[in-house]
Design a protein around this motif. Sequence first.
Motif, short mmCIF file in Angstrom:
data_model
loop_
_atom_site.label_atom_id
_atom_site.label_comp_id
_atom_site.label_asym_id
_atom_site.label_seq_id
_atom_site.Cartn_x
_atom_site.Cartn_y
_atom_site.Cartn_z
N MET A 1 22.17 7.81 19.38
CA MET A 1 23.35 8.04 18.56
C MET A 1 23.11 9.13 17.53
O MET A 1 22.03 9.24 16.95
CB MET A 1 23.73 6.73 17.83
CG MET A 1 24.89 6.89 16.86
SD MET A 1 25.17 5.37 15.89
CE MET A 1 26.32 6.02 14.70
N ASN A 2 24.11 9.94 17.30
CA ASN A 2 24.07 10.94 16.23
C ASN A 2 24.18 10.21 14.90
O ASN A 2 25.19 9.59 14.60
CB ASN A 2 25.24 11.91 16.43
CG ASN A 2 25.32 12.96 15.33
OD1 ASN A 2 24.57 12.91 14.35
ND2 ASN A 2 26.23 13.90 15.50
N ARG B 1 26.93 -2.45 20.60
CA ARG B 1 26.20 -3.67 20.23
C ARG B 1 27.20 -4.82 20.13
O ARG B 1 28.33 -4.63 19.66
CB ARG B 1 25.50 -3.51 18.88
CG ARG B 1 24.61 -2.28 18.79
CD ARG B 1 23.34 -2.44 19.64
NE ARG B 1 22.49 -1.28 19.48
CZ ARG B 1 22.51 -0.21 20.27
NH1 ARG B 1 23.39 -0.16 21.26
NH2 ARG B 1 21.69 0.80 20.07
N LEU B 2 26.78 -6.01 20.53
CA LEU B 2 27.64 -7.19 20.48
C LEU B 2 27.03 -8.21 19.53
O LEU B 2 25.86 -8.60 19.69
CB LEU B 2 27.78 -7.79 21.88
CG LEU B 2 28.57 -9.07 22.05
CD1 LEU B 2 30.01 -8.90 21.58
CD2 LEU B 2 28.54 -9.54 23.50
N ASP C 1 20.63 -1.74 14.08
CA ASP C 1 20.91 -0.59 14.93
C ASP C 1 22.32 -0.74 15.47
O ASP C 1 22.57 -1.54 16.36
CB ASP C 1 19.89 -0.54 16.08
CG ASP C 1 20.23 0.55 17.10
OD1 ASP C 1 21.04 1.43 16.78
OD2 ASP C 1 19.68 0.49 18.21
N THR C 2 23.27 0.03 14.93
CA THR C 2 24.68 -0.19 15.25
C THR C 2 25.16 0.56 16.48
O THR C 2 26.23 0.26 17.00
CB THR C 2 25.56 0.23 14.06
OG1 THR C 2 25.32 1.60 13.76
CG2 THR C 2 25.27 -0.63 12.85
N GLY C 3 24.42 1.54 16.97
CA GLY C 3 24.90 2.31 18.09
C GLY C 3 26.17 3.06 17.74
O GLY C 3 26.44 3.39 16.58
N VAL D 1 27.98 -1.66 7.31
CA VAL D 1 27.03 -0.95 8.19
C VAL D 1 27.57 0.42 8.58
O VAL D 1 27.04 1.07 9.49
CB VAL D 1 26.70 -1.78 9.46
CG1 VAL D 1 26.01 -3.07 9.07
CG2 VAL D 1 27.95 -2.05 10.30
N GLY D 2 28.61 0.87 7.90
CA GLY D 2 29.06 2.25 8.06
C GLY D 2 30.36 2.47 8.80
O GLY D 2 30.83 3.60 8.91
#
Length: 422
Positions: A1-2, A33-34, A44-46, A77-78
């Motif tokens: 991921m960027n 992610r689930l 790690d959110t992907g 988380v963004g």
Amino acid sequence: MNNALRPIGFIADDITGATDLASVLATRGVDVRLAFGTDMLPADTGDAVVVALKIRSVPATEARSAAQEAAKALQAVGAEQIFSKYCSTFDSTAEGNIGPVTDALIDLAGSGRVVHCPSYPANGRTVYQGHLFVWQELLSDSPMRNHPLNPMRDPQLRRVLAEQTPHAVDSVYLSTVDQGPGAISDRLAEIGAQHTEAHHVIVDAVRDSDLDKIAVAAADDRVAAGGAAFGAAFAVAVHERSGRDLAADPRVSALPPGPAAILAGSLSRATQEQVRNFDGPTLTLNVQDLVDGEAALRKAADFVENRISDGPMLITTDHNSFGASIAEGLSSAQVSRRVELAMGDIAVELERLGVRRFIIAGGETSGAVAEALNLRSARIGPDISVGVPWIVAEDRGLALAFKSGNFGGPLFFSDALERAGK
């Protein structure tokens, strides 16, 4: 991921809907992610995070609160854009929960509008002239008209949603969608100019390409809502607008090895046919034992312990015994809840006995099993059928397939086991 690109946050109103959405996202190249609940978000959110809740049929105030808490966690988380995923059959009552949940997200995000599109063409759900169809039937003529919790007897979605929200509800029809994203954007702007407050817009879609056009027009919106197919189109449009190159191939996790068991709690016709077509060892539990709980647990444990090395096993409910339980003084909702809890307890016992691959049939049963197993997060595995993937709880060494009652063909169970491999 960027790392400069923020993830998109998705809130699903039940477990099967969450896995459906995550599968479609992965198929379209989104690194997803689930998470099973608001407290389970991975670091790690992907590219996207799907939070699975169990709020489709709870009181509206509870659904609003849960959705807002999930949205806050996603923002932490963004995630700056939130998508509310609900069933492609618009499952809800006059009280909600589609309207209350999206209104809660409007309040939190300060969004001026919410574009809705429940259409899922690959599963036969389409919206035309504001009316929802299930294959060739209007929603009101489909089996959903007799759903035990959320009977859907009005296919006119603008009218259905207007009963659930104080905000205005408008429509964009297929004739506009056919003209492309620019025309859709112009129509959305026209609708926006007519309202001084936040509003909802239901958009027609009969093809996957329609969803892509709508998503491009809505890609800057803070909140959007609809079915899994529109959720995936929205994610693709948002990331492409941000300059993100999505993966050319789906990213799937390998399944852990081990014995397999099927738990079928759904009363749907599709699941009943799938049960009839399963040719392995089968235990049918009557509803009285499931309501008791302990009786069903003992029978299931004995059944599995004696057969765990013989191949996949099926534990299902005796649909003909439901009426007797209700006649003894329990409501349909009370019986269903006790059956769900018993199935959850059975899943925990089966894991203790060594089962590592679970197929769960039924949305409410899936939610109960996920809760009982205390699942935290998962990665997407191989698809079984449209809307149903295997998922992998890597921290537990478990593979699970959560299937909505009406999903899958007659041989779904054997297809799922074949896709799982050795």
